[in-house]
Design a protein around this motif. Structure first.
Motif, PDB file in Angstrom:
ATOM      1  N   LEU A 215      -1.167   3.520   4.273  1.00  0.00           N
ATOM      2  CA  LEU A 215      -0.559   4.453   3.348  1.00  0.00           C
ATOM      3  C   LEU A 215       0.178   5.188   4.176  1.00  0.00           C
ATOM      4  O   LEU A 215       1.275   5.681   3.942  1.00  0.00           O
TER       5      LEU A 215
ATOM      6  N   LEU B  41       0.297   0.856  -1.577  1.00  0.00           N
ATOM      7  CA  LEU B  41      -1.064   0.079  -0.798  1.00  0.00           C
ATOM      8  C   LEU B  41      -0.644  -0.958  -1.605  1.00  0.00           C
ATOM      9  O   LEU B  41      -0.195  -1.939  -0.676  1.00  0.00           O
TER      10      LEU B  41
ATOM     11  N   LEU C 143     -10.398   3.462  -2.622  1.00  0.00           N
ATOM     12  CA  LEU C 143      -9.367   4.748  -3.032  1.00  0.00           C
ATOM     13  C   LEU C 143      -9.425   5.983  -3.620  1.00  0.00           C
ATOM     14  O   LEU C 143      -9.877   5.749  -5.322  1.00  0.00           O
TER      15      LEU C 143
ATOM     16  N   LEU D  79      -0.479  13.148   1.567  1.00  0.00           N
ATOM     17  CA  LEU D  79       0.462  12.440   0.883  1.00  0.00           C
ATOM     18  C   LEU D  79       1.895  12.968   0.678  1.00  0.00           C
ATOM     19  O   LEU D  79       3.087  12.841   0.334  1.00  0.00           O
TER      20      LEU D  79
ATOM     21  N   ALA E 163      -0.405   6.557  -3.954  1.00  0.00           N
ATOM     22  CA  ALA E 163      -1.231   6.047  -2.935  1.00  0.00           C
ATOM     23  C   ALA E 163      -1.110   4.959  -3.261  1.00  0.00           C
ATOM     24  O   ALA E 163      -1.773   4.112  -2.710  1.00  0.00           O
TER      25      ALA E 163
END
Length: 503
Positions: free
Chosen positions: A476, A290, A403, A445, A286
């Motif tokens: 994302l 980003l 995050l 994810l 992630a």
């Protein structure tokens, strides 16, 4: 029409408004999906066939009259069973309220209905929202659609499972310490906890009044944004003292670029005990995504976050004890027959109406609020709450969102968490968000290479910066390009395994 699993909320609403298919067709498709899949998933406590079809037919009739339809016209939606809806029972998955008929409609439910959704039923939950797996439901457990030997999470497990299984396009849940984000993570869907006060709680049975917040589940960030626009429409609710007026425009702000904006990362969280390697790998993925979208990673500190669970499990049981005192077998709830005195009736009604976890938390709250314990536990817990809130305020000076993991590991198997304290640890990364009143969201994810179960990342944002949070979640999602979830094929991200087969 296309399969319901293949359509987003926006696509369903456009199709109904333009007459490509009717709201009744969509409703029947949703009810058919529930009929086909409930035997395995068991996401619902009550399926409202007649109500759903009546609402859908009314939507179609309004279109034929030339009336403007709402932004969620015809979209199948389920509601957690702690939310009042006329024409249904509101049981909170408890014997205490097994036969309670809703006598009004909660504000959040009413706003979704005003936006045009079709109510397909009330979803399962942990009893009175006390739990992280739906195992404390008095009626039946719900199963994770990816692997029915595993939990869907909780306490809003039924809502997450219904969306993941394609039984509903949207669902509402409530989040007191992670009860939207954790099941969303376990089931591979998007789940958002808005800032405290953004969504009215009038008509939602209370657990922890300073912590509870209502929020949506969807298969995409866009669907969640549409639901948020509906939930904040109409401004502040005069029947909820904590309700704040918030502007709509979640959907229109969704594609705001994140280039040059700052994403906070907290190194200490990645070293916390119990965090699995595949979750760590997912968070690192992630971070890369980003960064590829133009965001800047910055390190921030949350020095008191490790104390959040301890503070929460003082504050929340105390508030639960206060809120559930009304269920005494006299005016509300289960009434034990054959009792000679009022005291006996109250004691027996509560003993037999509440499940084990509900009794455990109320007893804990009673003890913590008793003379001698209040000063020792409750007051210090509130002091810790202030410290955690101050930590976040300092962090927001350095970043726009944070995050972090949403859960320490993927969905666990039924019966695996026999110790209640192990179960409580499932919310170790979500509780601080409720304590501080910030907004948070779980974004899928893909599937972990070890577990072949959904994994997610959690984004947290400052209070009342919910639109900004959703733009990061969309960035994302856009970078991962996972598709819409279980119904559209198993989502998969680079470096993650894809599980074979379909539901």
């Amino acid at each position: 029409m296309s399969s319901l699993d293949e359509l987003s909320a926006a696509e369903i609403a456009v199709g109904v408004r333009e007459g490509a298919f009717s709201a009744e067709e969509v409703a029947r498709a949703a009810l058919d999906a529930i009929d086909q899949r409930e035997g395995e998933v068991a996401a619902f406590l009550q399926v409202s066939n007649e109500l759903a079809l009546n609402v859908a037919r009314a939507t179609d009739a309004a279109r034929l009259r030339g009336e403007e339809l709402g932004p969620l016209a015809g979209v199948p939606c389920g509601f957690k069973d702690n939310m009042q809806l006329l024409g249904t029972r509101t049981t909170c998955a408890s014997r205490m309220l097994e036969n309670y008929e809703s006598n009004f409609t909660a504000t959040c439910v009413g706003r979704m209905l005003a936006a045009g959704v079709t109510p397909v039923g009330k979803t399962n939950m942990d009893e009175f929202a006390f739990g992280s797996s739906t195992e404390s439901s008095a009626f039946h457990r719900s199963n994770n659609p990816w692997d029915t030997t595993r939990v869907p999470g909780g306490s809003s497990g039924g809502s997450a499972a219904a969306v993941a299984a394609g039984e509903a396009t949207l669902c509402l849940g409530s989040d007191t310490g992670g009860s939207i984000r954790q099941p969303a993570s376990f089931c591979g869907v998007v789940g958002m906890k808005p800032s405290y006060g953004v969504v009215s709680r009038c008509g939602v049975v209370a657990f922890g009044s300073s912590l509870d917040q209502v929020g949506p589940f969807g298969r995409s960030v866009g669907d969640v944004a549409l639901a948020m626009d509906a939930l904040v429409s109409g401004g502040a609710d005069p029947f909820d003292a904590s309700s704040q007026a918030c502007e709509a425009g979640f959907l229109s702000a969704l594609e705001a670029p994140v280039e040059g904006r700052r994403v906070g990362v907290v190194p200490q969280l990645m070293e916390m005990e119990g965090l699995s390697d595949e979750v760590k790998d997912g968070i690192r993925l992630a971070e890369r995504v980003l960064e590829d979208q133009g965001a800047q990673l910055v390190e921030v500190e949350l020095p008191h976050i490790a104390s959040a669970i301890a503070a929460y499990y003082v504050i929340a049981p105390c508030e639960a004890f206060s809120n559930l005192a009304r269920f005494d077998g006299v005016r509300y709830g289960y009434q034990e027959p054959g009792c000679a005195t009022l005291d006996e009736q109250t004691a027996r009604s509560r003993a037999h109406g509440f499940g084990e976890e509900a009794k455990r938390r109320q007893l804990l709250g009673a003890y913590l609020l008793s003379s001698g314990s209040y000063d020792k536990y409750y007051y210090p817990a509130q002091q810790v709450r202030t410290l955690i809130t101050q930590d976040y305020l300092r962090a927001w000076g350095s970043c726009d969102v944070i995050l972090m993991p949403c859960v320490p590991r993927c969905a666990f198997k039924f019966g695996e968490m026999s110790d209640p304290t192990q179960m409580y640890a499932s919310d170790m990364f979500t509780i601080s968000n409720n304590i501080a009143g910030n907004c948070g969201i779980s974004v899928p994810l893909g599937l972990g290479p070890d577990s072949c179960m959904p994994l997610s990342a959690q984004l947290q944002g400052p209070a009342f910066k919910d639109q900004s949070l959703l733009s990061f979640a969309r960035a994302l999602e856009r970078g991962l390009d996972l598709g819409r979830g279980l119904g559209a094929g198993a989502p998969v991200a680079p470096g993650f395994a894809k599980r074979g087969g379909e539901l």
